[in-house]
Structures are given as structure tokens and as C-alpha cells.
Design an enzyme around this catalytic site. Sequence first.
Site, mmCIF file in Angstrom:
data_model
loop_
_atom_site.group_PDB
_atom_site.id
_atom_site.type_symbol
_atom_site.label_atom_id
_atom_site.label_comp_id
_atom_site.label_asym_id
_atom_site.label_seq_id
_atom_site.Cartn_x
_atom_site.Cartn_y
_atom_site.Cartn_z
ATOM 1 N N HIS A 11 0.816 -1.209 0.000
ATOM 2 C CA HIS A 11 0.000 0.000 0.000
ATOM 3 C C HIS A 11 0.853 1.263 0.000
ATOM 4 C CE1 HIS A 11 0.571 1.150 4.267
ATOM 5 N NE2 HIS A 11 0.662 -0.143 4.490
ATOM 6 N N ASP A 84 2.967 6.171 12.935
ATOM 7 C CA ASP A 84 1.921 5.396 12.274
ATOM 8 C C ASP A 84 1.332 4.386 13.255
ATOM 9 O OD1 ASP A 84 0.373 4.284 10.064
ATOM 10 O OD2 ASP A 84 1.757 2.593 10.174
ATOM 11 N N LYS A 85 2.199 3.686 13.986
ATOM 12 C CA LYS A 85 1.728 2.729 14.992
ATOM 13 C C LYS A 85 1.069 3.447 16.168
ATOM 14 C CE LYS A 85 4.777 -1.211 14.141
ATOM 15 N NZ LYS A 85 5.387 -0.685 12.912
ATOM 16 N N TYR A 152 -7.133 -8.279 14.199
ATOM 17 C CA TYR A 152 -6.764 -8.279 12.787
ATOM 18 C C TYR A 152 -6.723 -9.688 12.185
ATOM 19 C CZ TYR A 152 -4.982 -3.672 14.223
ATOM 20 O OH TYR A 152 -4.843 -2.419 14.760
ATOM 21 N N GLN A 153 -6.249 -10.674 12.947
ATOM 22 C CA GLN A 153 -6.134 -12.035 12.423
ATOM 23 C C GLN A 153 -6.985 -13.032 13.211
ATOM 24 O OE1 GLN A 153 -2.409 -13.236 10.533
ATOM 25 N NE2 GLN A 153 -1.382 -11.551 11.571
ATOM 26 N N HIS A 154 -8.055 -12.536 13.803
ATOM 27 C CA HIS A 154 -9.035 -13.395 14.460
ATOM 28 C C HIS A 154 -9.649 -14.318 13.412
ATOM 29 C CE1 HIS A 154 -12.900 -14.511 16.311
ATOM 30 N NE2 HIS A 154 -12.315 -14.276 17.472
ATOM 31 N N ARG A 229 -24.107 -13.202 8.127
ATOM 32 C CA ARG A 229 -23.252 -13.951 9.055
ATOM 33 C C ARG A 229 -23.343 -15.469 8.846
ATOM 34 N NH1 ARG A 229 -20.551 -11.075 12.522
ATOM 35 N NH2 ARG A 229 -20.042 -12.916 13.769
ATOM 36 N N LYS A 295 20.581 8.719 31.932
ATOM 37 C CA LYS A 295 20.457 10.028 32.570
ATOM 38 C C LYS A 295 21.831 10.669 32.740
ATOM 39 C CE LYS A 295 18.297 12.251 36.565
ATOM 40 N NZ LYS A 295 17.515 12.026 37.813
#
Length: 332
Positions: A11, A84-85, A152-154, A229, A295
Site C-alpha cells: 500500500h 503510524d503505529k 486483525y487475524q481473528h 453472518r 540520565k
Amino acid sequence: MFKQKGKTWKHEDNSVKMFKDLVDSDEDLKLMMKAFGMNLDEDLEFIKEMIKPPEAKKKYKGRPKEKSFLYEIVNNKRNGIDVDKFDYFARDSHHLGIKNNFDHGRFIKFARVCEVDEQKGDGQKHICTRDKEVNNLYDLFHTRYSLHRRAYQHNVVKIIEYMIAEAFLKADEHIQIKGSRGKMFTLSTAITDMEAYTKLTDCVFDRILNSTEDNLREAREILKKVVDRKHYKFLGGIKPKIQPKGISQLKKDLFPREGAQADGLPEQDFVVLPVTMDYGMKGKDPIDSMDFYSKKNPTKHSKSRENRCRASPVHFSERSSGFTAGRLILKV
């Protein structure tokens, strides 16, 4: 979904093309950019490189070496920590009701540009963070993993994704989209023309679903099952202990003989859906690609392994293959 022979589409490729088309088609926009002091040759190239960074070891054209850290803001190919994330993690977690433990505001607060020495191999400036922020970064990558595993990948998401892709493939040649200079494109070829590509919105789904043409009947029936469904059924999954042999080989293992059936169902009624969930860098620890400062030494970078919690993850990738009965419902 639509694969062009010999080409791998991402994309980001079309994001760059869309930006170029936007600028090229609007002379007023160019004049406005120049009025704000932009160097079009240099700055437009920089924007494109921010969207899609060049391949590793290739020199950037938009900004000099001392500004190399700028390429880690939008699309960070070095360790995957970018805005983006930050954006889609916060948005998707909110709408899905999934807890997002990563505090992007805290990361930005402690972000600092340091010059990484020659021992690293590049001697460039990179965005670093405080050594104590290691566990906050692990929360970022765990959030990524969690969103992929739970959303997303369920299983249902992957099945619906496959059904929509199947419907679009069946409708491909029967839907014409008008592009630049009046040229007509199909769903699969519209990605090559930016005017046609911008018309590939959710309306394509509704156009097929509400169609009456006979040549769209198969695609329409699949999308109607999605809406009602009546999804394809998830049969089970496997997690290979060794590197998978490939999707085609997995199907051959299920159907060793051509024309073989499983419980009366032919091979074409089964689909193998690959699923890969990781921390963003396959099996690697993304924190290994991050530099830190302390630090006491705010300008000196380190890998800061000593600050990692003992409960930090050891494995960073999970791969499985789900077996989905493709058109099983159609035959019941």
C-alpha cells in the site's frame, strides 16, 4: 488480493503514487508550496521517502545524512517504532475495547536524537529513548501482537476477509471503473491508475451486494452470506514446530491424491489461511534495533540490555495455519 504477475504490491507504493498524482494535477498547490518556501524537487522527494523509505543501504535524496533521524518518524524500517503505529494502536484499541498499555506521550517526552558511533556501522543520527523506557517499548510491541491475535487475524476476521476477496475476484471483470482520461479499469487493474484507485471505496461492496446483473450473482451471494453472518466454517488450526512447507504443500498433505475427498467434500471446498503474529520483525527482538541513552550520559547511546525486565519475552513470532471449509455452506 489482486496479484500482478511478477510484482509484489504494497500500500505504500500507491500512497506515493497518490501523493505524486495529487501534486501533479494541482498547479495551485505547487504555487502554494513554493510560497511557503518549499524546494519542490527536494521536499517532495523527502515526503515520498517518508512514506516509503528506500531499500536498505541506499542513500536518501530528500535530506542529508545529518538529518537521517527524520526517516524514523513516519515509517521506521529500523525498529518499527513510529507515529503510524502510535496512531492506529490508540484508535483501534479504543474502538475494539482492547487495553493499550503503551504510552506514546511518554515515549515522545523521552525521545532524543543521538549520533550512533561507527561501531554500529552507519555513524548516523537516530532517535533514542531513555534506558528505563525498555518495558514501555515492549508494551508497544505486545499491543501490536495482541491486536493481531484478538482482532486483525481473528478467525472470523480472516474468514470474512477471504470471502470478500473471493467475491471481488468473481466480480473483477464485470465492474468497470472510470479512471484518468476516461479510460476504464476493472477492480484488479484500478490500482495502476490513481484516479480509478481513489474510487475503490466501500461502495464497491454495496454495489455488488445490491446488484441485479446475472454476471454478479456468485459474488453477490457470497457478500450476502457475509452480511447474514453465514460465514465459512473454521475447522481447526495447526502450529508447525518447524518452518512451514508452504500453503500449497499443506493442501497436498490434506489431499495426497488428485480428486480425493474428505468426508465427501472435494479439495476445492477447503482453504488454508496462513496466520503470522509477531512483534513486527518476524522472530527477532525489535528492541535489539533500538538505541537508548542514560540520565548520566544523555548524548551517548547504548543497547541497554541490563535494564530489561527478567519477564521480558523470549519468543517474538507465532505462526499457524487455519483450515477453513471454503464453500461448505453452499452445498448444505
